[in-house]
Design an enzyme around this catalytic site. Structure first.
Site, PDB file in Angstrom:
ATOM      1  N   CYS A 285       0.785  -1.245   0.000  1.00  0.00           N
ATOM      2  CA  CYS A 285       0.000   0.000   0.000  1.00  0.00           C
ATOM      3  C   CYS A 285       0.819   1.298   0.000  1.00  0.00           C
ATOM      4  O   CYS A 285       0.476   2.218  -0.748  1.00  0.00           O
ATOM      5  CB  CYS A 285      -1.034  -0.012   1.127  1.00  0.00           C
ATOM      6  SG  CYS A 285      -0.543  -0.832   2.636  1.00  0.00           S
ATOM      7  N   ARG A 314       7.473 -11.021   5.051  1.00  0.00           N
ATOM      8  CA  ARG A 314       7.078 -10.841   6.447  1.00  0.00           C
ATOM      9  C   ARG A 314       7.801 -11.862   7.307  1.00  0.00           C
ATOM     10  O   ARG A 314       7.887 -13.036   6.940  1.00  0.00           O
ATOM     11  CB  ARG A 314       5.565 -11.001   6.619  1.00  0.00           C
ATOM     12  CG  ARG A 314       4.760  -9.973   5.841  1.00  0.00           C
ATOM     13  CD  ARG A 314       3.265 -10.163   6.014  1.00  0.00           C
ATOM     14  NE  ARG A 314       2.523  -9.243   5.153  1.00  0.00           N
ATOM     15  CZ  ARG A 314       1.202  -9.197   5.080  1.00  0.00           C
ATOM     16  NH1 ARG A 314       0.466 -10.037   5.807  1.00  0.00           N
ATOM     17  NH2 ARG A 314       0.606  -8.333   4.277  1.00  0.00           N
ATOM     18  N   GLN A 332       1.201 -10.771  -3.263  1.00  0.00           N
ATOM     19  CA  GLN A 332      -0.125 -10.309  -2.850  1.00  0.00           C
ATOM     20  C   GLN A 332      -0.829  -9.649  -4.037  1.00  0.00           C
ATOM     21  O   GLN A 332      -0.269  -8.780  -4.693  1.00  0.00           O
ATOM     22  CB  GLN A 332       0.008  -9.319  -1.693  1.00  0.00           C
ATOM     23  CG  GLN A 332      -1.282  -9.130  -0.913  1.00  0.00           C
ATOM     24  CD  GLN A 332      -1.017  -8.563   0.477  1.00  0.00           C
ATOM     25  OE1 GLN A 332      -0.114  -7.752   0.669  1.00  0.00           O
ATOM     26  NE2 GLN A 332      -1.794  -8.988   1.452  1.00  0.00           N
ATOM     27  N   ASP A 334      -2.802  -7.281  -4.789  1.00  0.00           N
ATOM     28  CA  ASP A 334      -3.337  -6.062  -4.174  1.00  0.00           C
ATOM     29  C   ASP A 334      -4.038  -5.160  -5.174  1.00  0.00           C
ATOM     30  O   ASP A 334      -3.725  -5.161  -6.365  1.00  0.00           O
ATOM     31  CB  ASP A 334      -2.197  -5.260  -3.554  1.00  0.00           C
ATOM     32  CG  ASP A 334      -2.113  -5.441  -2.053  1.00  0.00           C
ATOM     33  OD1 ASP A 334      -3.159  -5.581  -1.424  1.00  0.00           O
ATOM     34  OD2 ASP A 334      -0.989  -5.446  -1.528  1.00  0.00           O
ATOM     35  N   HIS A 336      -5.422  -0.906  -4.754  1.00  0.00           N
ATOM     36  CA  HIS A 336      -5.671   0.257  -3.906  1.00  0.00           C
ATOM     37  C   HIS A 336      -6.472   1.261  -4.723  1.00  0.00           C
ATOM     38  O   HIS A 336      -6.085   1.625  -5.829  1.00  0.00           O
ATOM     39  CB  HIS A 336      -4.355   0.849  -3.414  1.00  0.00           C
ATOM     40  CG  HIS A 336      -3.581  -0.110  -2.559  1.00  0.00           C
ATOM     41  ND1 HIS A 336      -2.545  -0.867  -3.051  1.00  0.00           N
ATOM     42  CD2 HIS A 336      -3.747  -0.475  -1.268  1.00  0.00           C
ATOM     43  CE1 HIS A 336      -2.089  -1.649  -2.090  1.00  0.00           C
ATOM     44  NE2 HIS A 336      -2.803  -1.431  -1.002  1.00  0.00           N
ATOM     45  N   LYS A 415     -12.759  -3.443   8.098  1.00  0.00           N
ATOM     46  CA  LYS A 415     -12.588  -4.278   6.912  1.00  0.00           C
ATOM     47  C   LYS A 415     -13.693  -5.309   6.804  1.00  0.00           C
ATOM     48  O   LYS A 415     -14.354  -5.651   7.784  1.00  0.00           O
ATOM     49  CB  LYS A 415     -11.230  -4.982   6.937  1.00  0.00           C
ATOM     50  CG  LYS A 415     -11.039  -5.914   8.139  1.00  0.00           C
ATOM     51  CD  LYS A 415      -9.696  -6.624   8.075  1.00  0.00           C
ATOM     52  CE  LYS A 415      -9.530  -7.571   9.260  1.00  0.00           C
ATOM     53  NZ  LYS A 415      -8.331  -8.432   9.139  1.00  0.00           N
ATOM     54  N   HIS A 461      -8.168  -0.638   0.452  1.00  0.00           N
ATOM     55  CA  HIS A 461      -7.218  -1.720   0.216  1.00  0.00           C
ATOM     56  C   HIS A 461      -8.051  -2.978  -0.031  1.00  0.00           C
ATOM     57  O   HIS A 461      -8.967  -3.264   0.734  1.00  0.00           O
ATOM     58  CB  HIS A 461      -6.338  -1.983   1.438  1.00  0.00           C
ATOM     59  CG  HIS A 461      -5.692  -0.771   2.030  1.00  0.00           C
ATOM     60  ND1 HIS A 461      -4.323  -0.592   2.053  1.00  0.00           N
ATOM     61  CD2 HIS A 461      -6.212   0.317   2.670  1.00  0.00           C
ATOM     62  CE1 HIS A 461      -4.032   0.541   2.669  1.00  0.00           C
ATOM     63  NE2 HIS A 461      -5.167   1.115   3.054  1.00  0.00           N
TER      64      HIS A 461
END
Length: 587
Positions: A285, A314, A332, A334, A336, A415, A461
């Site tokens: 992000c 991570r 990921q 993702d 945005h 979320k 997100h």
């Protein structure tokens, strides 16, 4: 089912709590059995879980064997048959610490140090065994009728790697023997579908000690991953997402501004470049935020949808790693989205429709969970209320059921989580939609409204798959490795009856490759029955083409489907036409 509460009252157990109470009782019976067999054992925590129970035990230098676990289960059965009454009592904090210390239960005594000095602490006794517990419990040990010890693992005291490693003994418990047997059948089927086993058999991916927690995708696994990525790109292009690629390593100051350094630094890898601290990104992000902020925006640009297949890293504890389900780096999927406040409901609805389309493609059902503000959140009460209401309004307008998960939102916003149900009835949390008022504020993002005035955008997100790696693990188990043809690493395998058909086999192989069908040719000097079984049950190939002299002379192919023992004959052109249509339509 009657249960006894810590005040001594006996009552009927609410149906919704039945499994939890019997599993909690099972944990106490487990501890009593362990203490009988290993008198030096010291106990930490022993809770009920979703399907079972466990107890964390300090066994000193003793290492449990499979035979020891069987002996513990047998001793639990003996305790159940003894029909020991389970009775509560209470002690003051001082008395409770004294009795635990007198019994050598140092972890229990340490736990009580965290309780208020005037606390009254409840215990449960069953024969010679007592345990600190708030209850409720079954009234006697004989009421536990269906249980099984399932294994052991390591667990740090208080989940802190700086503390001692304890032995976690795990089990399952149900209300009836039939429920237990049904679960064990499902458990055995799940073992057969274990993505680590299937991945090795099919040559999809591997792990090495030289890169613990970092998966290697082999050629066939990469083909599967790329098929997923192609699908992701197709649907996102259709929905007007612009794909970007942002750096994997960025300065620490960026992560301080985003809030990740404060809330997530223990899970982040960092390095030093030019005497400054840089972080390997755990999220995509902040990179998308910098992309948005790189040029001015008008209200006409919004919603601006940015997608990224970003490789993130991570730090996970070694004991938490589990195949593709828990790794230290993953891709990921993702997106945005930057938008105006009045666009929130419509955009959330569009995302839900997109995620529903994706999950339906794989045959998943799902339920949704709305997670609200956590204790360590950033931002004002007003922003959180507006963000939470925006998610609720979208779900209610879609007339979709959802549950509330209080306090489990991201630190920057509430979320919606999507929990998939696979072919075995197991649930997996994959997709998520997070509404964020904080990051645009932290990075001073702006757009010009209709009046030429500066406004702050809202940020969404969201992911569909969650991560490519974990989703591949899930669908591997969901399909038991029998991927639909559009996903299958190898879509067609050519099996030669003898060397005499080699020239025709190569001609068929070339034609399939030209049609962009993923294929292999097996020309080994093996019996055709063996090659069919290997292709069908080990490699799980959707279609096998059996080629002999007859097929070579007639310009045909004999087709064996993965899911049948029958053979069908058609021309090569017709076969290619049929298969390419299925692949194109992702059937």
């Amino acid at each position: 089912m009657k249960v006894i509460y810590n005040n001594g009252l006996v009552n009927e157990c609410p149906k919704a709590e039945e499994h939890h109470i019997l599993r909690h009782t099972a944990a106490h019976i487990l501890a009593q059995a362990v203490k009988r067999l290993f008198p030096h054992a010291i106990f930490a925590y022993g809770p009920a879980t979703e399907n079972g129970f466990y107890y964390d035990v300090d066994l000193g230098e003793t290492k449990l064997s499979d035979g020891d676990l069987q002996a513990i289960e047998a001793e639990m059965q003996k305790i159940a048959e003894e029909n020991i009454a389970i009775k509560p009592f209470v002690l003051s904090r001082e008395e409770a610490i004294a009795i635990m210390e007198s019994r050598g239960e140092k972890y229990k005594a340490a736990h009580m140090d965290d309780l208020p000095e005037n606390a009254v602490i409840s215990f449960y006794r069953q024969g010679e065994y007592i345990d600190m517990c708030t209850g409720p419990h079954l009234c006697n040990t004989k009421a536990l009728k269906a249980f099984k010890i399932t294994g052991q693992s390591g667990a740090y005291w208080k989940n802190d790697k700086n503390n001692k490693m304890l032995t976690r003994i795990k089990g399952i418990a149900f209300s009836s023997q039939k429920e237990l047997e049904d679960y064990l059948k499902l458990f055995e089927e799940a073992k057969k579908r274990d993505h680590r086993r299937i991945g090795k058999e099919m040559g999809l991916f591997m792990f090495r000690d030289e890169a613990s927690g970092f998966p290697f995708f082999l050629p066939k696994g990469t083909a599967l991953k790329n098929a997923l990525i192609d699908y992701w790109r197709d649907i996102h292009t259709r929905e007007n997402y612009a794909e970007v690629s942002t750096p994997m390593i960025m300065h620490r100051a960026l992560w301080e501004t985003s809030g990740h350094w404060e809330h997530y630094k223990n899970h982040m890898y960092s390095t030093v470049i030019d005497e400054d601290t840089y972080c390997i990104k755990p999220m995509n992000c902040p990179g998308s935020v910098l992309v948005y902020g790189s040029q001015p925006h008008s209200y006409r640009d919004l919603p601006l949808r940015i997608g990224e297949l970003g490789l993130v890293h991570r730090h996970e504890l070694k004991g938490a790693l589990h195949g593709l389900f828990r790794v230290r780096c993953f891709t990921q999927d993702d997106a945005h989205i930057f938008l105006r406040r009045e666009q929130i409901t419509t955009e959330i609805m569009n995302i839900v429709h997109l995620i529903n389309e994706v999950y339906s493609k794989f045959g998943f059902t799902y339920f949704m969970e709305l997670s609200t503000r956590p204790d360590d959140s950033m931002g004002s009460d007003e922003d959180w209320e507006a963000a939470t209401n925006g998610l609720k309004q979208a779900l209610e307008k879609l007339e979709l059921p959802y549950t509330i998960n209080e306090g489990d939102g991201a630190f920057y916003g509430p979320k919606i989580d999507f929990h998939l149900e696979d072919s075995l009835g197991r649930t997996w949390q994959c997709g998520t939609i997070q509404l964020d008022f904080q990051m645009p504020q932290n990075f001073c993002l702006e757009y010009m409204d209709e009046k030429g005035e500066k406004q702050r955008p809202i940020m969404i997100h969201r992911v569909c798959f969650g991560s490519m790696e974990r989703f591949i693990g899930i669908i591997t188990e969901h399909f038991a490795g029998k991927f639909p043809i559009w996903l299958a690493p190898i879509q067609v395998k050519i099996l030669l009856v003898s060397e005499k058909s080699a020239d025709y086999g190569n001609k068929v192989y070339t034609a399939l490759r030209k049609a962009k069908i993923r294929c292999e040719i097996d020309s080994r000097n093996e019996k055709i029955g063996y090659m069919i079984r290997e292709a069908q049950f080990i490699d799980r190939i959707p279609y096998m083409l059996i080629l002999g002299q007859k097929e070579a002379e007639g310009g045909t192919v004999s087709i064996r489907s993965r899911d049948t023992s029958k053979t069908e004959t058609m021309t090569l052109d017709d076969f290619i036409s049929t298969i390419t249509a299925k692949i194109k339509n992702r059937i």
